[in-house]
Design an enzyme around this catalytic site. Structure first.
Site, PDB file in Angstrom:
ATOM      1  N   GLU A 369      47.675  32.812  -6.293  1.00  0.00           N
ATOM      2  CA  GLU A 369      48.786  31.854  -5.808  1.00  0.00           C
ATOM      3  C   GLU A 369      49.734  31.470  -6.886  1.00  0.00           C
ATOM      4  OE1 GLU A 369      48.893  27.464  -3.457  1.00  0.00           O
ATOM      5  OE2 GLU A 369      47.151  27.689  -5.010  1.00  0.00           O
ATOM      6  N   LYS A 431      49.918  30.079   4.139  1.00  0.00           N
ATOM      7  CA  LYS A 431      49.006  29.089   3.962  1.00  0.00           C
ATOM      8  C   LYS A 431      48.930  28.024   5.296  1.00  0.00           C
ATOM      9  CE  LYS A 431      47.090  25.583   0.951  1.00  0.00           C
ATOM     10  NZ  LYS A 431      47.236  25.036  -0.301  1.00  0.00           N
ATOM     11  N   CYS A 482      43.822  28.588  -1.572  1.00  0.00           N
ATOM     12  CA  CYS A 482      43.501  27.483  -2.708  1.00  0.00           C
ATOM     13  C   CYS A 482      42.858  26.351  -1.720  1.00  0.00           C
ATOM     14  CB  CYS A 482      44.716  26.500  -3.023  1.00  0.00           C
ATOM     15  SG  CYS A 482      44.433  25.631  -4.354  1.00  0.00           S
TER      16      CYS A 482
END
Length: 613
Positions: A369, A431, A482
């Site tokens: 990321e 995301k 994440c």
């Protein structure tokens, strides 16, 4: 329930002795009552005179309450600290069982209000230690989030207190732990499931249970084992010399503290000839202590009987590039292009090793990321460097980058992009669950005026609405970015959409060397077992790792080092029982926990009605 002898304010009014210097009935403080004198002869009190004794009485009651609850609150706080030590970086997972047992005993037989306070006293130190990695933002952030999360454990404490009056109370306690995590996974602002019991025991025999019921079943098993240990300890405590026996020694919530008078004062002991405490019948107590202890052990060892599927249908050779950052903390980015150049140079080194025969050519390369700190579609120099890296290594690269939203001005998307050596950028994943106050600011206009620190988040991240299944070279991977690894439904939907392995692209540079990367890595271990998938964690600054489908870490990097790890990644098509069951176990167990509270409330009201009758 009082822990000491009754005070004057606890006695029935007819039993109170006159205070020293007080007038006896029929006499005034100055002397004998005058003939024919009555109440009218007494001096009139001022308008504030009645308020002073009332305030004094309230202060006395508050002081007694604080003194009475202080030991229990201290034990709850110590138990919460013990639970925090079960999580990384400490990894003392047996403390999770002891902490659950302690909270069960500390709330047993209490009122819902008392249980709520005990749960809060347990939860606040637990979350403060667990989330200490937020101190890079500020300890006010650590404390604020800890208070919010501790409120859920306060509700749990109230539920444990209520259901402790029911038969089979350890079972209802375990269901309530699931209900608490269910709520915390969703509320507020999309929830924050950090600190689930399942994430603290990935090094224990409970881990294989994830293949049957996911993180929910692991939490349930740990909570059930802990509550059963508390039940066994409660029965074993009655073996102490002088422990009460008789009718009050039955398995009732008040049995541990002895009989109580309705007004809260302890029952006066029998007077007469002194006698030694009666001996406790050992055999009946053992009959009650041994079964829950054995059952707790059986639940803990049940994971060994669960088959964890690991056989691969295919493999893919991967390379995980950790380019590193120059410094940890909030300002890890440095100057523009710095992070991107780190990952490009590490990939070029890999390409040279391949050309020299020192390394086998991978089928795909994975970057973390935020590997590109510039939008490659807006800044041509960023896209050119990605092209250079992909052409040099000769295989697709899964790139992590921040991309301006194409239609919504001022918004940015956190994406994983498949960058092909010939065709350039291709399929991407955005995301779905941006982090509030980290990647977007709720109520920005109002809060930014009060909390100026929020201005360090200049743009809000826009959430995606599709799963991250991407065809990356020969492998169909599921991309999760994440903190999304902490959310059951995001990972499960990705696997059920066809992912043959999982990639967790993450950037932990802000929280480097704080324990947060270790806490996130154990989530990857649990997800590997839960879904029967290999999991690749790719981090900018560490910890990058490859986790096998059985939850074993195959390879990993150290924090704040530039490194490249290569591995043969097993690809699987079969799904686990947990994947097929979906969210049903969580909903069922949570509803059972809430119904047990409702049953306890109903039974308590009926009992009060019967006593009044």
């Amino acid at each position: 329930m009082h822990s000491g002898p009754a005070t004057d304010t606890d006695r029935p009014s007819g039993d109170r002795p006159p205070a020293e210097g007080a007038a006896e009935p029929g006499r005034s403080a100055a002397g004998p009552a005058a003939p024919g004198a009555g109440p009218a002869a007494e001096p009139a009190a001022g308008p504030g005179a009645a308020a002073v004794p009332a305030r004094t009485g309230r202060l006395r009651r508050t002081g007694r309450l604080v003194r009475r609850e202080a030991p229990r609150s201290a034990l709850a706080a110590v138990s919460g600290l013990g639970l925090a030590l079960a999580f990384p970086p400490y990894d003392l997972w047996p403390l999770a069982l002891l902490a659950v047992a302690a909270l069960s005993l500390l709330t047993r037989g209490r009122t819902a209000r008392q249980g709520a306070w005990t749960g809060f006293a347990f939860g606040l130190p637990f979350f403060f230690v667990l989330l200490r990695w937020l101190h890079v933002i500020g300890y006010d952030a650590v404390f604020g989030l800890s208070v919010i999360e501790a409120l859920f454990l306060s509700a749990l404490g109230a539920g444990l207190a209520l259901t402790s009056r029911l038969p089979l109370w350890p079972l209802w306690a375990a269901c309530l732990w699931v209900a608490e995590e269910w709520a915390r996974d969703r509320l507020p602002l999309g929830g924050f499931p950090w600190g689930r019991l399942a994430f603290g025991v990935t090094g224990s025999p409970y881990l294989p249970l994830a293949a049957l019921g996911g993180a929910v079943l692991v939490t349930f098993a740990v909570a059930l084992s802990g509550a059963l240990l508390g039940s066994a300890a409660l029965a074993a405590a009655r073996l102490r010399p002088g422990a009460r026996t008789g009718p009050e020694d039955r398995d009732s919530p008040d049995a541990a503290d002895g009989p109580h008078r309705p007004d809260g004062a302890e029952e006066a002991p029998h007077t007469g000839s002194p006698s030694r405490p009666r001996a406790v019948p050992v055999r009946p107590v053992l009959r009650r202590a041994v079964p829950p202890a054995v059952l707790a052990l059986a639940v803990a060892l049940a994971g060994y009987a669960v088959p964890v599927p690991t056989e691969a249908d295919d493999t893919a050779r991967i390379a995980v590039v950790q380019g590193n950052v120059q410094q940890p903390g909030m300002d890890f980015l440095g100057r523009p292009m710095l992070i991107l150049n780190n990952h490009v140079e590490a990939t070029l080194d890999l390409a040279r090793d391949v050309e020299a025969g020192r390394e086998q050519r991978p089928d795909l390369v994975i970057w973390p990321e935020n590997a590109s700190d510039l939008d490659p579609f807006r800044y041509p120099e960023a896209g050119a460097r990605m092209d250079e890296a992909a052409r040099a290594v000769g295989v697709p690269i899964l790139v992590g980058a921040l991309v301006d939203h194409p239609t919504k001005e001022g918004y940015v998307e956190n994406q994983g992009i498949v960058w092909d050596p010939e065709t350039g950028p291709g399929a991407s994943y955005t995301k779905q669950h941006p982090v509030p106050f980290g990647e977007y600011v709720p109520f920005r206009e109002q809060l930014s005026k009060v909390i100026t620190r929020l201005q360090r988040v200049p743009r809000d991240f826009y959430p995606g609405d599709t799963t991250g299944v991407l065809q990356t070279g020969p492998a169909r991977l599921g991309d999760v970015i994440c903190f999304e690894v902490a959310y059951d439904e995001i990972v499960r939907d990705t696997v059920n959409a066809g992912a043959r392995a999982l990639v967790i692209q993450t950037n932990n540079a802000t929280y480097g060397r704080t324990g947060q990367p270790e806490q996130q890595l154990v989530m990857s271990r649990l997800r590997a077992v839960e879904h029967g998938r290999a999991v690749v964690t790719a981090a900018t600054s560490g910890i990058s790792a490859v986790v096998r489908p059985d939850g074993v870490i195959d390879k990993r990097t150290e924090e704040f080092t530039r490194d490249v790890i290569t591995a043969d990644l097993p690809l699987r098509d079969d799904t686990t029982v947990a994947d097929r069951m979906g969210a049903a176990p969580e909903w069922v167990l949570a509803i059972v926990g809430l119904l047990s509270c409702a049953a306890a409330i109903a039974l308590g009201r009926r009992g009060r009605t019967d006593r009044r009758g």
